[in-house]
Design a protein around this motif. Structure first.
Motif, mmCIF file in Angstrom:
data_model
loop_
_atom_site.group_PDB
_atom_site.id
_atom_site.type_symbol
_atom_site.label_atom_id
_atom_site.label_comp_id
_atom_site.label_asym_id
_atom_site.label_seq_id
_atom_site.Cartn_x
_atom_site.Cartn_y
_atom_site.Cartn_z
ATOM 1 N N GLU A 31 0.803 -1.227 0.000
ATOM 2 C CA GLU A 31 0.000 0.000 0.000
ATOM 3 C C GLU A 31 0.839 1.281 0.000
ATOM 4 O OE1 GLU A 31 -3.073 0.522 -0.577
ATOM 5 O OE2 GLU A 31 -3.744 -1.574 -0.608
ATOM 6 N N SER A 71 -0.234 -9.581 4.061
ATOM 7 C CA SER A 71 -1.374 -9.098 3.281
ATOM 8 C C SER A 71 -1.009 -7.894 2.423
ATOM 9 C CB SER A 71 -2.527 -8.728 4.217
ATOM 10 O OG SER A 71 -2.994 -9.874 4.880
ATOM 11 N N ALA A 79 7.135 -5.086 1.236
ATOM 12 C CA ALA A 79 6.703 -6.374 0.688
ATOM 13 C C ALA A 79 6.684 -6.333 -0.844
ATOM 14 C CB ALA A 79 5.321 -6.748 1.221
ATOM 15 N N PHE A 90 1.818 -16.301 2.495
ATOM 16 C CA PHE A 90 1.443 -17.189 3.604
ATOM 17 C C PHE A 90 -0.049 -17.488 3.678
ATOM 18 C CE2 PHE A 90 5.662 -15.789 4.454
ATOM 19 C CZ PHE A 90 6.263 -16.994 4.774
ATOM 20 N N GLU A 134 -5.493 -1.397 10.031
ATOM 21 C CA GLU A 134 -5.982 -2.289 8.983
ATOM 22 C C GLU A 134 -5.944 -3.730 9.481
ATOM 23 O OE1 GLU A 134 -7.466 -1.625 6.029
ATOM 24 O OE2 GLU A 134 -7.687 -3.807 6.107
ATOM 25 N N GLY A 148 2.792 -0.899 15.039
ATOM 26 C CA GLY A 148 2.373 -0.244 16.274
ATOM 27 C C GLY A 148 0.867 -0.176 16.332
ATOM 28 N N GLY A 149 0.328 0.995 16.032
ATOM 29 C CA GLY A 149 -1.115 1.139 16.022
ATOM 30 C C GLY A 149 -1.623 1.858 17.246
ATOM 31 N N ALA A 202 15.260 -13.289 8.099
ATOM 32 C CA ALA A 202 14.754 -14.655 8.209
ATOM 33 C C ALA A 202 13.283 -14.650 7.820
ATOM 34 C CB ALA A 202 14.914 -15.159 9.642
ATOM 35 N N TRP A 332 -7.297 5.407 4.000
ATOM 36 C CA TRP A 332 -8.096 5.227 2.776
ATOM 37 C C TRP A 332 -8.685 6.554 2.314
ATOM 38 C CZ3 TRP A 332 -6.298 1.072 1.017
ATOM 39 C CH2 TRP A 332 -6.062 -0.043 1.820
ATOM 40 N N HIS A 415 5.812 2.468 10.243
ATOM 41 C CA HIS A 415 5.625 1.993 8.870
ATOM 42 C C HIS A 415 6.866 1.319 8.315
ATOM 43 C CE1 HIS A 415 2.106 5.026 8.337
ATOM 44 N NE2 HIS A 415 1.803 4.012 9.110
ATOM 45 N N ASN A 451 14.813 -10.566 0.737
ATOM 46 C CA ASN A 451 14.314 -9.200 0.542
ATOM 47 C C ASN A 451 15.434 -8.193 0.259
ATOM 48 O OD1 ASN A 451 12.138 -7.626 0.116
ATOM 49 N ND2 ASN A 451 11.452 -7.512 2.245
HETATM 50 C C1 LIG Z 1 -5.466 1.596 6.406
HETATM 51 C C2 LIG Z 1 -4.130 1.219 6.970
HETATM 52 C C3 LIG Z 1 -3.854 1.569 8.273
HETATM 53 C C4 LIG Z 1 -2.632 1.208 8.846
HETATM 54 N N1 LIG Z 1 -2.381 1.563 10.144
HETATM 55 C C5 LIG Z 1 -1.225 1.191 10.714
HETATM 56 C C6 LIG Z 1 -0.940 1.512 12.078
HETATM 57 O O1 LIG Z 1 -1.745 2.159 12.769
HETATM 58 N N2 LIG Z 1 0.212 1.077 12.598
HETATM 59 C C7 LIG Z 1 1.124 0.352 11.878
HETATM 60 O O2 LIG Z 1 2.162 -0.030 12.432
HETATM 61 N N3 LIG Z 1 0.894 0.055 10.591
HETATM 62 C C8 LIG Z 1 -0.240 0.454 9.996
HETATM 63 N N4 LIG Z 1 -0.467 0.126 8.676
HETATM 64 C C9 LIG Z 1 0.561 -0.621 7.930
HETATM 65 C C10 LIG Z 1 0.398 -2.155 7.915
HETATM 66 O O3 LIG Z 1 -0.896 -2.540 8.225
HETATM 67 C C11 LIG Z 1 1.352 -2.819 8.876
HETATM 68 O O4 LIG Z 1 2.665 -2.503 8.492
HETATM 69 C C12 LIG Z 1 1.250 -4.347 8.941
HETATM 70 O O5 LIG Z 1 2.164 -4.827 9.921
HETATM 71 C C13 LIG Z 1 1.577 -5.015 7.622
HETATM 72 O O6 LIG Z 1 1.112 -6.355 7.667
HETATM 73 P P1 LIG Z 1 0.966 -7.167 6.290
HETATM 74 O O7 LIG Z 1 0.532 -8.548 6.617
HETATM 75 O O8 LIG Z 1 0.141 -6.427 5.346
HETATM 76 O O9 LIG Z 1 2.513 -7.226 5.837
HETATM 77 P P2 LIG Z 1 3.168 -6.949 4.415
HETATM 78 O O10 LIG Z 1 2.909 -5.563 3.984
HETATM 79 O O11 LIG Z 1 2.771 -8.040 3.496
HETATM 80 O O12 LIG Z 1 4.718 -7.113 4.796
HETATM 81 C C14 LIG Z 1 5.349 -6.213 5.667
HETATM 82 C C15 LIG Z 1 6.798 -6.650 5.857
HETATM 83 O O13 LIG Z 1 6.834 -7.858 6.587
HETATM 84 C C16 LIG Z 1 7.545 -8.845 5.884
HETATM 85 N N5 LIG Z 1 6.906 -10.131 6.166
HETATM 86 C C17 LIG Z 1 5.619 -10.483 5.993
HETATM 87 N N6 LIG Z 1 5.421 -11.752 6.372
HETATM 88 C C18 LIG Z 1 6.625 -12.220 6.793
HETATM 89 C C19 LIG Z 1 7.085 -13.472 7.293
HETATM 90 N N7 LIG Z 1 6.262 -14.511 7.461
HETATM 91 N N8 LIG Z 1 8.408 -13.606 7.608
HETATM 92 C C20 LIG Z 1 9.250 -12.570 7.457
HETATM 93 N N9 LIG Z 1 8.862 -11.362 6.990
HETATM 94 C C21 LIG Z 1 7.561 -11.195 6.666
HETATM 95 C C22 LIG Z 1 7.460 -8.437 4.431
HETATM 96 O O14 LIG Z 1 8.560 -8.948 3.686
HETATM 97 C C23 LIG Z 1 7.539 -6.933 4.567
HETATM 98 O O15 LIG Z 1 8.872 -6.561 4.713
HETATM 99 C C24 LIG Z 1 -1.684 0.500 8.077
HETATM 100 C C25 LIG Z 1 -1.969 0.145 6.756
HETATM 101 C C26 LIG Z 1 -3.175 0.515 6.201
HETATM 102 C C27 LIG Z 1 -3.439 0.119 4.778
#
Ligand SMILES: Cc1cc2nc3c(=O)[nH]c(=O)nc-3n(C[C@H](O)[C@H](O)[C@H](O)COP(=O)(O)OP(=O)(O)OC[C@H]3O[C@@H](n4cnc5c(N)ncnc54)[C@H](O)[C@@H]3O)c2cc1C
Ligand SMILES: Cc1cc2nc3c(=O)[nH]c(=O)nc-3n(C[C@H](O)[C@H](O)[C@H](O)COP(=O)(O)OP(=O)(O)OC[C@H]3O[C@@H](n4cnc5c(N)ncnc54)[C@H](O)[C@@H]3O)c2cc1C
Lengths: 459, 459
Positions: A31, A71, A79, A90, A134, A148-149, A202, A332, A415, A451
């Motif tokens: 995103e 996701s 990602a 996954f 999210e 965090g969040g 890892a 969004w 982020h 990565n």
């Molecule tokens: C509307 C919205 C609101 C959000 N609000 C917040 C917020 O308040 N706080 C916050 O911290 N973030 C926020 N985010 C960002 C996001 O949700 C977080 O960063 C979340 O942790 C990402 O999870 P994901 O599954 O989508 O990971 P991805 O985006 O798919 O991956 C994130 C990272 O993790 C790595 N990764 C994923 N799975 C693994 C695994 N199994 N092993 C090793 N590495 C892995 C990926 O390689 C990448 O580097 C927001 C995003 C959106 C769209």
């Protein structure tokens, strides 16, 4: 002739490997607003740690870079795959393996979403408290970004809520770190090192997370202020009060207007107050006990009004939930109204007013507009940047990040650096630390297969 | 002819270097019971990070191993120097540089003791919550061992309470990590990696610690039980209750007897209850509000009695303090009565009864006696081992550590591996993890100059 995709398919099965042009575009991005899709060469959906291990060994053999993917809700491009590389997705490793009510932990696979985990933990009165906006994000992604969040002000971020991991090294070795224990002093803390490493050290295949009792009584106070600085100045006092709020957010009026319009919300704020408010503070309290909650809410309302709030609205039940959900939707909304980038600088709480004031001044120099909201209790500000010119925006961001560091903070509170901030981070960070991180990266992943698009390998 | 000590003296000044036979014996050991003194070659007392840096560069040049030393209250031999090596003592770097009441942090030098920091933070109503039993320990030593202590069940261990560091690498490079911020997602978390590394990765020259408001109202409930397992079985329920106790300890009767005799204490427990009690649970509650405290104490007392306590004594003020202090003194008591070793296995809370039961059975096989107390809320058990035969004791410990691991725990919850557990740790830990830790060690300290007596460099 030997073929890479045949080898990957041999590991995960034909049905769980997608190759080349058949790969849906969504696997090429996350995103992050400034990281357009890239075409990976392969998407594999492993079912076990052993399959992940075999994939990493094969990828090393064929020199194919690997990007783990949750996701893809991440906001830093972490990602986003490497062109022609292998995406590890996954989708098949998303089980909640156990909710352990005695030790208050859950053992989960990395692909489980926050919404799914919340459902399972909630069924026994517990909660995983990491709460980014999210809920389709995965626990593996949380570990990747050290998410965090909103509840971090009370419960800490991902690194405070993960007790152990199963992880696969680039060599294919499968290790286990930590456990269902909240403390350990044996050797270097590999759990903490992997958390926040954005998939570069890892691949995580299992996570032990801490759970907390769900406190059943809750209320949210919404307080309008005449200035953004006014909101932020009151934050240290709230955190220091001992009221132990679970959420301390701020939203500026431009952002609240946009969200209200986008979601067709009515928060019931008096017209006159709305007109003179430049920003809003949102504080949630929770308690085991309804009476204590009521007393605490009153104390909180008094505290914010004493310190300059124009009023204090106490929202309970669905009204409180609507407000929190509105805040969740700010990303969004900003995306819908065409924001050019979103940043999340973190500074010591007391420096937030200075950060915002000086950022506004910088924005004016570059004829840009910034507006936003943030996890005020943590000093973590989310700013939408409206500045279509790439070059100008790059300079503005560089100045704002430098300001964040000057104020004692960092360029991202949650982020991450990912692909989109690597150049800024490299520009601002101590070269001795970058060099050290590169040596750590090499200690985990000597061939640089994991990565490689992100720091410290990148650039 | 060039001389090593002239070089060290040139850095810290003649007055702050002690050499060879003039070095007091105390610099040769810590409080580990099985690590007799060793004679270091040099003790230097640097005054600044730059002096530390210069010393490390010189030590590398002359190939002199370096051991950082706090107050040497450690229980694993981690501060025991290498024969002929250089001890870095922080007696001159013990300032509380700042207590920041807005961001609730303190910035301190590594040599400050917990008692000193508590005094300064207490003066403004705040507290550093890491609370091992020995308040002459330093913050630098806490970082070295990832110290825990009695309040960890509520406030976490050192790694949850340190936000940033200044540290000197073996190369002499001075780096800063973290800051007055509770979250950050930029690069690998070097703060967390250095915490718990027992002086083997970097020398810490400044620490930013988290402070919490001191809650003024407190009470302690002391509950006797018929069996040790009985005490431990009730612990998960207390932690799960949401009462958020700040201390959850257990003491077995042998230990309480010894402490009472050693300190000439009278805890006012009825003779009959004392006679039938095999162990005691000690739970402290704290609150901003006296009435809430009273209600919570009643709930707690009811909970423990419902679950098998013979009674529940509510101690306030000085009686409560005396009890906590008695618990603090358990190490000195055990030492005074000639205990042969003390271990601190950690397991998931729910596994403590099994750990104790099976450890007793193991002790019988080896004709040994074990008795103790522990941070029950964290699953961390401190056991005094009476077994004078070195060989038998080694085997017993090996079995108990293996049992700890089998139950999902680790061989130390807070004392560390140091020099005294290195062989056991190596025997039990996954070789892939040991190899990885060695590569991480090399990434920080390629010449192996920093605390080489301990893992992962050692053995
Ligand atoms: C509307 C919205 C609101 C959000 N609000 C917040 C917020 O308040 N706080 C916050 O911290 N973030 C926020 N985010 C960002 C996001 O949700 C977080 O960063 C979340 O942790 C990402 O999870 P994901 O599954 O989508 O990971 P991805 O985006 O798919 O991956 C994130 C990272 O993790 C790595 N990764 C994923 N799975 C693994 C695994 N199994 N092993 C090793 N590495 C892995 C990926 O390689 C990448 O580097 C927001 C995003 C959106 C769209
Ligand atoms: C009576 C008693 C009760 C105790 N109770 C507890 C308890 O409840 N919980 C607990 O966790 N521990 C406990 N301990 C152990 C001890 O107090 C802690 O381990 C404490 O953290 C050690 O601090 P120190 O200053 O004495 O460190 P030292 O013993 O001097 O050193 C410990 C380690 O830290 C390293 N180190 C010290 N300073 C630095 C620096 N500036 N940079 C890098 N490395 C450094 C050393 O090299 C060594 O590896 C107890 C000890 C005693 C004697």
């Amino acid at each position: 002739m030997f073929d890479v995709s045949a080898c990957f398919a041999g590991i995960v099965g034909e049905d769980h490997l997608v190759v080349g042009a058949r790969i849906p575009q969504e696997y090429g991005h996350d995103e992050a607003l400034t990281a357009p899709p890239i075409a990976p060469g392969y998407v594999a959906r492993p079912a076990t740690a052993q399959e992940v291990s075999d994939l990493l060994v094969a990828a090393t053999r064929f020199d194919v870079p690997v990007t783990p993917r949750g996701s893809a809700t991440g906001l830093s491009g972490a990602a986003r795959p490497v062109a022609g590389g292998l995406v590890l997705s996954f989708e098949r490793m998303k089980a909640v393996l156990e909710v352990d009510t005695e030790n208050h932990v859950a053992v989960v696979q990395p692909g489980v979403t926050l919404a799914e985990l919340d459902q399972e933990a909630g069924a026994v009165g517990l909660r995983y408290t990491v709460y980014p906006g999210e809920l389709s994000a995965t626990v593996g992604g949380n570990v990747g970004t050290n998410a965090g969040g909103m509840r971090a002000v009370k419960y800490g971020v991902t690194r405070h809520n993960v007790l152990g991991l199963e992880a696969v090294l680039a060599s294919g070795e499968i290790i286990r770190t930590g456990g269902r224990i909240s403390k350990v002093s044996t050797g270097y803390d590999l759990t903490q090192l992997i958390i926040g490493s954005e998939g570069s050290l890892a691949v995580v295949t299992e996570v032990i997370v801490k759970l907390y009792p769900r406190l059943v009584h809750g209320a949210t106070v919404l307080a309008p202020f005449e200035t953004v600085e006014g909101v932020l100045e009151v934050v240290p006092a709230i955190v220091a009060s001992g009221l132990s709020p679970s959420i301390v957010e701020y939203i500026d009026d431009r952002t609240l207007d946009a969200i209200s319009a986008f979601l067709e919300l009515d928060l019931g704020i008096a017209e006159k107050v709305r007109a003179s408010a430049a920003a809003f503070l949102m504080v949630a309290l929770e308690s085991r006990d309804k009476d204590r909650l009521d007393v605490d809410v009153e104390e909180l309302a008094g505290l914010v009004v004493d310190r300059g709030a124009l009023d204090a609205y106490v929202l309970q039940g669905s009204a409180a939930r609507t407000l929190v959900e509105a805040r969740e939707k700010s990303f969004w909304t900003a995306k819908a109204v065409g924001v050019d980038d979103i940043i999340d600088v973190v500074v010591p709480r007391s420096q937030m007013p200075a950060l915002l004031r000086r950022t506004q001044a910088l924005a004016e120099t570059y004829h840009a507009t910034v507006a936003g909201c943030g996890h005020a209790g943590d000093g973590n500000v989310h700013l939408g940047v409206f500045c279509p010119d790439d070059d100008q925006r790059r300079k503005l961001l560089s100045d704002v990040f430098a300001l964040g560091l000057e104020l004692g903070g960092a360029l991202s509170g949650e982020h991450g650096v990912g692909q989109t901030r690597a150049d800024h981070y490299l520009e601002l960070e101590d070269p001795a630390k970058i060099a050290l991180m590169r040596r750590i990266k090499a200690a985990f992943d000597p061939a640089g297969i994991l990565n490689p698009g992100i720091l410290p390998a990148a650039v």
